[in-house]
Design an enzyme around this catalytic site. Structure first.
Site, PDB file in Angstrom:
ATOM      1  N   ALA A  16      43.651 -17.849  18.831  1.00 54.55           N
ATOM      2  CA  ALA A  16      45.053 -18.055  19.164  1.00 54.55           C
ATOM      3  C   ALA A  16      45.299 -19.516  18.558  1.00 54.55           C
ATOM      4  CB  ALA A  16      45.555 -18.131  20.444  1.00 54.55           C
ATOM      5  N   LYS A  39      38.088 -27.636  25.842  1.00 60.74           N
ATOM      6  CA  LYS A  39      37.297 -28.737  26.980  1.00 60.74           C
ATOM      7  C   LYS A  39      35.968 -28.448  26.978  1.00 60.74           C
ATOM      8  CE  LYS A  39      37.978 -24.882  30.293  1.00 60.74           C
ATOM      9  NZ  LYS A  39      38.567 -24.252  31.730  1.00 60.74           N
ATOM     10  N   GLN A  51      34.442  -8.068  21.646  1.00 66.11           N
ATOM     11  CA  GLN A  51      33.324  -7.123  21.102  1.00 66.11           C
ATOM     12  C   GLN A  51      33.866  -6.088  20.368  1.00 66.11           C
ATOM     13  OE1 GLN A  51      30.993  -5.287  24.355  1.00 66.11           O
ATOM     14  NE2 GLN A  51      29.850  -7.147  24.597  1.00 66.11           N
ATOM     15  N   GLY A  52      34.793  -5.096  20.820  1.00 67.84           N
ATOM     16  CA  GLY A  52      35.508  -3.824  20.560  1.00 67.84           C
ATOM     17  C   GLY A  52      36.078  -4.145  18.907  1.00 67.84           C
ATOM     18  N   GLU A 120      39.266   3.218  20.638  1.00 71.08           N
ATOM     19  CA  GLU A 120      39.049   2.843  22.262  1.00 71.08           C
ATOM     20  C   GLU A 120      40.186   3.868  22.859  1.00 71.08           C
ATOM     21  OE1 GLU A 120      37.406  -1.639  22.615  1.00 71.08           O
ATOM     22  OE2 GLU A 120      38.833  -1.539  21.043  1.00 71.08           O
ATOM     23  N   ASP A 217      43.711 -22.687  33.503  1.00 76.52           N
ATOM     24  CA  ASP A 217      44.298 -24.014  33.065  1.00 76.52           C
ATOM     25  C   ASP A 217      45.647 -24.034  32.562  1.00 76.52           C
ATOM     26  OD1 ASP A 217      41.751 -24.330  33.770  1.00 76.52           O
ATOM     27  OD2 ASP A 217      41.081 -25.905  32.174  1.00 76.52           O
ATOM     28  N   HIS A 238      38.029  -4.768  33.557  1.00 76.40           N
ATOM     29  CA  HIS A 238      37.157  -3.869  32.566  1.00 76.40           C
ATOM     30  C   HIS A 238      36.413  -2.743  33.332  1.00 76.40           C
ATOM     31  CE1 HIS A 238      35.167  -2.312  28.994  1.00 76.40           C
ATOM     32  NE2 HIS A 238      35.980  -3.043  28.336  1.00 76.40           N
ATOM     33  N   ARG A 285      42.576   1.857  30.706  1.00 70.14           N
ATOM     34  CA  ARG A 285      41.700   1.267  31.341  1.00 70.14           C
ATOM     35  C   ARG A 285      41.768   1.085  32.767  1.00 70.14           C
ATOM     36  NH1 ARG A 285      40.302  -4.334  27.941  1.00 70.14           N
ATOM     37  NH2 ARG A 285      39.247  -2.794  26.570  1.00 70.14           N
ATOM     38  N   HIS A 346      38.705  -8.838  33.433  1.00 72.31           N
ATOM     39  CA  HIS A 346      38.650  -9.040  32.111  1.00 72.31           C
ATOM     40  C   HIS A 346      39.720  -9.830  31.539  1.00 72.31           C
ATOM     41  CE1 HIS A 346      36.954  -7.741  28.090  1.00 72.31           C
ATOM     42  NE2 HIS A 346      38.313  -7.163  28.001  1.00 72.31           N
ATOM     43  N   ARG A 381      46.867  -3.671  29.526  1.00 67.49           N
ATOM     44  CA  ARG A 381      46.573  -3.776  28.230  1.00 67.49           C
ATOM     45  C   ARG A 381      45.764  -2.751  27.633  1.00 67.49           C
ATOM     46  NH1 ARG A 381      42.827  -6.337  25.122  1.00 67.49           N
ATOM     47  NH2 ARG A 381      41.615  -7.007  26.777  1.00 67.49           N
ATOM     48  N   LEU A 387      43.459  -9.599  20.648  1.00 67.68           N
ATOM     49  CA  LEU A 387      43.116 -10.282  19.454  1.00 67.68           C
ATOM     50  C   LEU A 387      44.380 -10.355  18.540  1.00 67.68           C
ATOM     51  CD1 LEU A 387      39.550  -9.654  18.801  1.00 67.68           C
ATOM     52  CD2 LEU A 387      40.457 -11.677  20.195  1.00 67.68           C
TER      53      LEU A 387
HETATM   54  P1  FAD Z   1      40.304 -18.140  24.447  1.00 66.74           P
HETATM   55  O1  FAD Z   1      39.758 -17.341  23.314  1.00 66.74           O
HETATM   56  O2  FAD Z   1      39.831 -17.715  25.755  1.00 66.74           O
HETATM   57  O3  FAD Z   1      40.301 -19.722  24.169  1.00 66.74           O
HETATM   58  C1  FAD Z   1      40.892 -20.674  24.986  1.00 66.74           C
HETATM   59  C2  FAD Z   1      40.370 -22.068  24.523  1.00 66.74           C
HETATM   60  O4  FAD Z   1      41.290 -22.907  25.537  1.00 66.74           O
HETATM   61  C3  FAD Z   1      38.954 -22.174  24.835  1.00 66.74           C
HETATM   62  O5  FAD Z   1      38.453 -22.955  23.675  1.00 66.74           O
HETATM   63  C4  FAD Z   1      38.882 -23.300  26.162  1.00 66.74           C
HETATM   64  O6  FAD Z   1      37.893 -24.019  26.287  1.00 66.74           O
HETATM   65  C5  FAD Z   1      40.034 -23.776  25.862  1.00 66.74           C
HETATM   66  N1  FAD Z   1      41.054 -24.522  27.084  1.00 66.74           N
HETATM   67  C6  FAD Z   1      41.077 -23.771  28.281  1.00 66.74           C
HETATM   68  N2  FAD Z   1      41.587 -24.596  29.192  1.00 66.74           N
HETATM   69  C7  FAD Z   1      41.648 -25.753  28.669  1.00 66.74           C
HETATM   70  C8  FAD Z   1      42.134 -27.361  29.139  1.00 66.74           C
HETATM   71  N3  FAD Z   1      42.512 -27.587  30.172  1.00 66.74           N
HETATM   72  N4  FAD Z   1      41.891 -28.077  28.219  1.00 66.74           N
HETATM   73  C9  FAD Z   1      41.568 -27.919  27.003  1.00 66.74           C
HETATM   74  N5  FAD Z   1      40.712 -26.628  26.457  1.00 66.74           N
HETATM   75  C10 FAD Z   1      41.153 -25.748  27.360  1.00 66.74           C
HETATM   76  N6  FAD Z   1      40.401  -8.444  23.076  1.00 66.74           N
HETATM   77  C11 FAD Z   1      40.605  -7.726  21.967  1.00 66.74           C
HETATM   78  O7  FAD Z   1      41.617  -7.580  21.506  1.00 66.74           O
HETATM   79  N7  FAD Z   1      39.534  -7.177  21.317  1.00 66.74           N
HETATM   80  C12 FAD Z   1      38.358  -7.015  21.922  1.00 66.74           C
HETATM   81  O8  FAD Z   1      37.361  -6.514  21.455  1.00 66.74           O
HETATM   82  C13 FAD Z   1      37.967  -7.872  23.081  1.00 66.74           C
HETATM   83  N8  FAD Z   1      36.779  -7.815  23.613  1.00 66.74           N
HETATM   84  C14 FAD Z   1      36.652  -8.814  24.533  1.00 66.74           C
HETATM   85  C15 FAD Z   1      35.239  -9.150  25.196  1.00 66.74           C
HETATM   86  C16 FAD Z   1      35.035  -9.933  26.170  1.00 66.74           C
HETATM   87  C17 FAD Z   1      33.650 -10.163  26.747  1.00 66.74           C
HETATM   88  C18 FAD Z   1      36.081 -10.930  26.981  1.00 66.74           C
HETATM   89  C19 FAD Z   1      35.753 -11.990  27.787  1.00 66.74           C
HETATM   90  C20 FAD Z   1      37.362 -10.685  26.259  1.00 66.74           C
HETATM   91  C21 FAD Z   1      37.689  -9.603  25.165  1.00 66.74           C
HETATM   92  N9  FAD Z   1      38.980  -9.643  24.570  1.00 66.74           N
HETATM   93  C22 FAD Z   1      39.258  -8.646  23.753  1.00 66.74           C
HETATM   94  C23 FAD Z   1      39.908 -10.348  25.215  1.00 66.74           C
HETATM   95  C24 FAD Z   1      40.168 -11.449  24.133  1.00 66.74           C
HETATM   96  O9  FAD Z   1      38.894 -11.878  23.729  1.00 66.74           O
HETATM   97  C25 FAD Z   1      40.814 -12.504  24.855  1.00 66.74           C
HETATM   98  O10 FAD Z   1      42.235 -12.089  25.378  1.00 66.74           O
HETATM   99  C26 FAD Z   1      41.280 -13.538  23.497  1.00 66.74           C
HETATM  100  O11 FAD Z   1      40.238 -13.940  22.654  1.00 66.74           O
HETATM  101  C27 FAD Z   1      41.935 -14.746  24.119  1.00 66.74           C
HETATM  102  O12 FAD Z   1      42.349 -15.769  23.166  1.00 66.74           O
HETATM  103  P2  FAD Z   1      42.838 -16.902  23.231  1.00 66.74           P
HETATM  104  O13 FAD Z   1      42.931 -17.908  22.036  1.00 66.74           O
HETATM  105  O14 FAD Z   1      44.204 -16.923  23.797  1.00 66.74           O
HETATM  106  O15 FAD Z   1      41.892 -17.589  24.403  1.00 66.74           O
HETATM  107  C1  SIN Z   2      36.013  -3.874  24.844  1.00 58.75           C
HETATM  108  O1  SIN Z   2      35.242  -4.068  23.806  1.00 58.75           O
HETATM  109  O2  SIN Z   2      35.732  -2.915  25.431  1.00 58.75           O
HETATM  110  C2  SIN Z   2      36.977  -4.999  25.059  1.00 58.75           C
HETATM  111  C3  SIN Z   2      38.156  -4.457  24.193  1.00 58.75           C
HETATM  112  C4  SIN Z   2      39.368  -5.364  24.695  1.00 58.75           C
HETATM  113  O3  SIN Z   2      39.370  -6.015  25.836  1.00 58.75           O
HETATM  114  O4  SIN Z   2      40.589  -5.216  24.117  1.00 58.75           O
END
Ligand code: FAD
Ligand code: SIN
Length: 539
Positions: A16, A39, A51-52, A120, A217, A238, A285, A346, A381, A387
């Protein structure tokens, strides 16, 4: 304290945050440039481990339609998904995926060079794009990180935590105070657009798929600053994390493995999902998670199993290289051994309430990605919608910012001055606190009392116990380290989840109350702000 100014400051380097930085930079003339504050190491995030895949309702996928994706998302959302949000995000998926391709993201393709789509749980058609088999997050992150690093209008602060939002007496966000964990220095960053992209909250729980930085945070910062929070009780668990403890989290066994045909079973290979839902392994899920957890409780065991041996082995290894390697490292050959799996925290459906432009209830403060609650996911969700939401909402926030004058504010009123003073005071002497042990206690409380099954007794006890932990952590503003700042945020967010869970007297989506097992007819969102807070009389 040092200070600087930027036209826009983005907190977080997950998908994001990175995509927002690139889209803002592409579209807007920025007199003071963009800053990404992150951070830990640049790019370390939940996104990196996805992953997925990512949902794309692509024009070339004739089997799919936005109507079908909207319907699947709303069905999974248990009445709390907002139709207009779902529609907007679904309709923009084709454009953002094509934009990701332009940024160098390489989605997997078949031998005819057509994009591959997988399935999925609770998706009625194959519509999920993936990269490197099961390394979708890593490959999108790497492509976007590279583009950001090449861009001279985007500065990056690594190992730097956002610790407090700067809000003036008119309730407008004017910047952020950051803390560098390596140099121990603070800095005030002024900006008229502060964008929180800080990700999830999985680390509040003993078992989670989320890496160590997922400590909520952004949610805590926005709550303290006075913004409205939405649906805080909705944490997604999950169903299939590898039931082998890692250092800080559990490795995920993607839902896509079930999407390709793997079955859940007990140690003797007896499949059980048909008892719970006619869609079996591909039920939403929350249903599969409760089924697994229920089997574990009934049989007094720590895990159930996933049997992927029905998938042809060459396909299995090619399609899931990361998962097969990780399992092999633990002595499990997924082409014929059962994989021990158990549920783990998750994803956070609740969070900072925003509209589709990422606007929060505070002027100048925006939130995108997992930290935001847009109304897409509702109570549960749908896989791979996260993503998609990250990129579509980053895109629309950038579009919206085009209409805002991104001049850096200079005015410092009394409220801002007094806040900065609290972090500038170098005479404050703080005693060391054993954070690892407090954190462990909090994670146990959340897992046992505010987890997959909850009720009035467990939630009330949790609130009381979290308050006791709070009394062992006497920090209000300044802390000693990143770890302490994270723990401060974890306490705030845990209390809010437990309290909102106590108030919602029904079961809906991922929020399951054993004392109120039915869903009410009317679906209503929950909201909470700092002003209301968690009342003292609540245990
Ligand atoms: P994040 O990617 O978590 O990024 C947050 C960022 O903020 C990080 O860089 C962190 O260090 C930083 N940060 C946090 N707090 C602070 C602070 N106080 N100061 C400065 N920096 C800070 N979703 C899907 O749609 N498809 C998938 O296949 C999928 N697989 C997944 C598998 C796993 C193992 C996990 C854990 C999640 C998965 N998800 C999946 C969910 C998805 O990955 C996340 O919801 C999504 O990537 C979140 O993106 P984001 O940019 O909002 O946050
Ligand atoms: C997964 O690959 O099972 C995670 C997919 C997701 O959280 O959207």
């Amino acid at each position: 304290m040092k200070y600087s100014k930027y036209s826009a400051v983005i907190i977080g380097s997950g998908i994001a945050g990175l995509y927002a930085a690139l889209k803002i930079e592409q579209q807007i003339n920025l007199p003071d440039g963009i800053l990404i504050v992150t951070k830990s190491k640049f790019g370390e995030s939940n996104s990196l481990y996805a992953q997925g895949g990512i949902v794309g309702v692509m024009k070339e996928n004739k089997a799919d339609s936005t109507a079908s994706h909207i319907s699947d998302t709303i069905k999974a959302g248990a009445g709390l998904s907002e139709f207009n949000t779902v529609k907007y995000i679904s309709e923009h998926s084709d454009a953002v995926i094509k934009d990701l391709l332009k940024f160098g993201v390489e989605f997997d393709r078949d031998e005819n060079n057509n994009i591959c789509f997988t399935k999925e749980a609770a998706h009625s058609v194959r519509r999920i794009l993936h990269c490197g088999g099961d390394a979708t997050g890593r490959m999108i992150e790497q492509a976007l990180c590279q583009k950001v690093q090449e861009n001279e209008n985007i500065d990056i602060y690594e190992q730097t935590s956002a610790v407090e939002l700067i809000v003036n007496s008119k309730n407008e966000c004017r910047g952020v105070i950051v803390f560098n964990d390596e140099t121990q220095e603070y800095e005030t960053i002024y900006s008229s657009a502060v964008i929180l992209a800080t990700g999830g909250v999985g680390q509040l729980y003993k078992y989670t798929t989320n890496p160590s930085g997922a400590t909520g945070d952004g949610v805590a910062l926005a709550y303290r600053a006075g913004a409205v929070m939405q649906d805080m009780e909705f944490v997604q668990f999950h169903p299939t994390a590898l039931a082998i403890d890692g250092e800080e989290n559990r490795f995920l066994i993607s839902e896509a493995v079930r999407g390709e045909g793997a079955k859940l079973c007990d140690a003797d290979g007896v499949e059980f999902m048909a008892k719970y839902d006619e869609r079996k392994e591909l039920a939403p899920r929350d249903i599969v998670t409760r089924a697994n957890f229920n089997e574990m409780i009934e049989h007094g065991v720590d895990n159930v199993y996933l049997n992927a041996s029905c998938i042809e082995s060459s396909k299995l290894f090619k399609r899931f290289p990361t998962i097969s390697k990780k399992c092999m490292e633990n002595g499990i050959d997924i082409s014929h051994d059962f994989i021990p799996v158990a549920p783990a925290a998750h994803y956070f459906m609740g969070g900072i309430k925003t509209n589709l432009n990422g606007e929060t209830s505070l002027k100048g403060l925006y939130a995108i990605g997992e930290t935001a609650s847009t109304g897409l996911h509702g109570g549960n969700r749908l896989a791979s919608n996260s993503l998609l939401e990250c990129v579509v909402c980053a895109y629309s926030a950038a579009q919206y910012l085009k209409s805002i004058e991104l001049k850096t504010p200079k005015q410092i009123d009394e409220d801002i001055k007094s806040l900065i003073d609290k972090y500038s005071d170098e005479d404050v002497i703080l005693d060391e606190i054993d954070i690892p042990s407090l954190k462990k206690k909090l994670q146990e409380i959340m897992w046992n009392n505010v987890g997959i099954f909850r009720n009035e007794k467990t939630l009330s006890e949790a609130i009381e116990q979290i308050r006791m932990l709070k009394s062992e952590f006497p920090r209000i503003f300044k802390c000693l380290s990143r770890e302490e700042y994270e723990f401060k945020n974890m306490l705030t967010v845990s209390l809010l989840i437990a309290y909102c869970g106590l108030l919602r007297k029904e079961s809906r989506g991922a929020h399951y109350r054993t004392d109120y097992p039915n869903m009410k007819e009317e679906a209503v969102h929950s909201f909470i702000t700092r002003e209301e807070g968690v009342p003292d009389f609540v245990k």
